[in-house]
Design an enzyme around this catalytic site. Structure first.
Site, PDB file in Angstrom:
ATOM      1  N   GLU A   3       1.302  -0.382  -5.052  1.00  0.00           N
ATOM      2  CA  GLU A   3       0.363   0.682  -5.378  1.00  0.00           C
ATOM      3  C   GLU A   3       1.148   1.986  -5.503  1.00  0.00           C
ATOM      4  OE1 GLU A   3      -3.614   2.887  -3.577  1.00  0.00           O
ATOM      5  OE2 GLU A   3      -1.882   2.467  -2.306  1.00  0.00           O
ATOM      6  N   ASP A  13       0.825  -1.203   0.000  1.00  0.00           N
ATOM      7  CA  ASP A  13       0.000   0.000   0.000  1.00  0.00           C
ATOM      8  C   ASP A  13       0.861   1.255   0.000  1.00  0.00           C
ATOM      9  OD1 ASP A  13      -2.695   1.296   0.481  1.00  0.00           O
ATOM     10  OD2 ASP A  13      -1.619   1.994   2.264  1.00  0.00           O
TER      11      ASP A  13
END
Length: 517
Positions: A266, A229
């Site tokens: 990401e 993330d």
């Protein structure tokens, strides 16, 4: 006659697939480089114990759904303890959120998934922790605390000009980055919100903590990899080279533990910002694909997506020959695909056709296969999965009151399974085609260079001695296209598209895949 139409459609689809010469079950698993990953928000997936919250045992009960759909892997949104519903602010990196179950439940899930040849990837949130994490609670106690340097601190007078200033980025509209912990003049840095203080990766002890967490999940628990993330924000945006270097180091450490570890990052940005991360994160989400897909429909410009995707792939190849292009048509941060496509069923079915006929390693967001709906705020994009009509749906989660995906707007899976023309059966069949055809899964991408009506998307996928041509009509008006006489074998047809005397006939929102003989 009307009640026979779904059966006739199913017969046509069956005949279309028979043209490939494939036998039932003759599919391949191309994960990770070109396989299909299914994204699950456990909280909304299946509630096995009646407490209104989806859980790990519920996922175990529904692994056959993932397998039937044709996915090769599951990406779980955060599963670790956290004070928030979304769980992107972790308080314990080595445990399971009690709402979801226990570590033993999760290990059982891993074992059952692996028996079905389904890999498991978990969300790893290391850019920041929760403000309730024990490290941060210690850090707040004073400048001399050993955990103080686990986070980024500054005296208020040194950052006075920056406290309320921030350039809004594509992945955050938060204005305040420096936050007052209420303990004096020192402020801490939190890129997203104050509840998520950023870790200080200039501190070697922090990096070692993170590598140990990775070892725990790979070695002791047994996951197959991580979705990383906010990978762009390990260091501030003005230190991109440090970000790149960290992820190279992270990859080296994880490969030492598990040589075939899967890492997908990401990096929420355009291709020129994304590409330099590839040496550290061999798989990266292709946000351009999502936005270009939607834009292609909005402008009825068929080649827009293909041309830009070709640019992305060529650009990445200049960085490294070994990369995984993680394509997706929607995820937990964007409005549901059907909402983005004007709630047009034909567009949704064709959009998955496009995703599955383009190169990459596609990600599917749970519920898209039944046409779930959802718009911002994020909670409403993550509404509970509809397994059956509500009166019969014992496993439907109820942690939130759904606004968009309800019985009146979405046909539950149990009913869709018996409908030959349903979203679910459409998804299943186009995924089967991809998993059965090496050119579509593994082939390169070549653009159609001839004269083309604007709404037409036409390209070639070539792998070894197999060559296929793909054409999609992104408008509601019938289009036609003259193609090479060498392409004669229809291996997939959607929307009554056809090939007549070297002329492709494509009704509105139809697709066709033709193999060269």
């Amino acid at each position: 006659m009307k009640h026979l139409l779904p059966l006739i459609a199913l017969l046509i689809l069956t005949l279309t697939f028979s043209c490939t010469g494939l036998k039932e079950g003759e599919v391949e698993n191309h994960w990770p480089h070109a396989g299909i990953t299914y994204e699950i928000f456990i909280q909304s997936f299946y509630d096995s114990n009646g407490d209104s919250i989806g859980d790990i045992n519920g996922v175990i009960k529904k692994l056959d759904h993932v397998k039937e759909l044709g996915a090769n892997a599951i990406w779980f949104m955060p599963i670790m303890p956290s004070p928030s519903y979304h769980k992107y602010d972790v308080t314990d990196y080595k445990d399971i959120h009690p709402d979801y179950g226990t570590m033993e439940d999760f290990k059982k899930l891993l074992a059952e998934a692996h028996k079905k040849d389904i890999k498991v990837v978990i969300d790893m949130i290391i850019n920041h922790t929760s403000s309730k994490h024990p490290w941060f609670l210690e850090a707040k106690k004073g400048r001399d605390n050993p955990y103080r340097d686990y986070y980024v601190w500054a005296q208020k007078d040194t950052i006075a000009d920056y406290i309320n200033k921030k350039t809004i980025t594509i992945d955050s509209d938060n204005i305040r980055q420096w936050h007052d912990p209420g303990i004096g003049e020192d402020y801490y840095y939190g890129f997203f919100i104050g509840d998520m203080p950023d870790l200080n990766f200039d501190n070697p002890r922090v990096r070692e903590e993170i590598y140990e967490i990775g070892r725990f999940w790979l070695e002791e628990v047994g996951v197959d990899g991580f979705r990383l993330d906010a990978a762009k924000h390990i260091f501030p945006d003005d230190r991109p080279e440090d970000n790149h270097a960290f992820w190279r180091e992270f990859r080296e450490k994880m490969v030492e533990i598990k040589p075939d570890v899967y890492l997908v990052g990401e990096v929420y940005d355009k291709k020129d910002i994304v590409a330099p991360y590839l040496p550290g994160l061999p798989a990266l989400f292709n946000f351009d694909f999502h936005y270009n897909l939607i834009e292609s429909y909005e402008k009825e410009d068929g080649m827009l997506l293909v041309k830009k995707q070709k640019e992305v792939l060529d650009f990445y190849l200049d960085i490294t020959k070994d990369f995984i292009d993680a394509t997706f048509s929607s995820n937990h941060d964007q409005p549901r695909l059907l909402n983005s496509l004007d709630e047009n069923p034909k567009k949704l079915k064709q959009a998955i056709n496009i995703l599955m006929t383009m190169p990459g390693a596609p990600y599917l967001y749970y519920g898209e296969e039944i046409g779930m709906l959802g718009k911002k705020p994020d909670e409403q994009i993550r509404e509970p999965f509809l397994w059956d009509m509500k009166a019969n749906d014992k496993g439907r989660a109820a942690w939130i009151e759904p606004i968009y995906s309800i019985d009146e707007t979405v046909t539950p899976l149990a009913i869709q399974k018996s409908m030959s023309t349903s979203y679910f059966n459409h998804y299943k069949e186009i995924i089967k085609l991809r998993n059965s055809n090496r050119a579509l899964a593994l082939g390169n991408l070549e653009l159609f260079e001839g004269e083309l009506a604007k709404p037409l998307m036409a390209f070639f996928r070539n792998h070894q001695d197999q060559e296929v041509m793909v054409v999609h009509n992104l408008s509601d008006v019938q289009q036609s296209l003259k193609i090479s006489e060498e392409y004669t074998k229809i291996i997939y047809s959607y929307g009554m598209s056809d090939l007549e005397n070297g002329q492709v006939i494509l009704p509105g929102y139809s697709s066709i895949v033709i193999e060269r003989e």
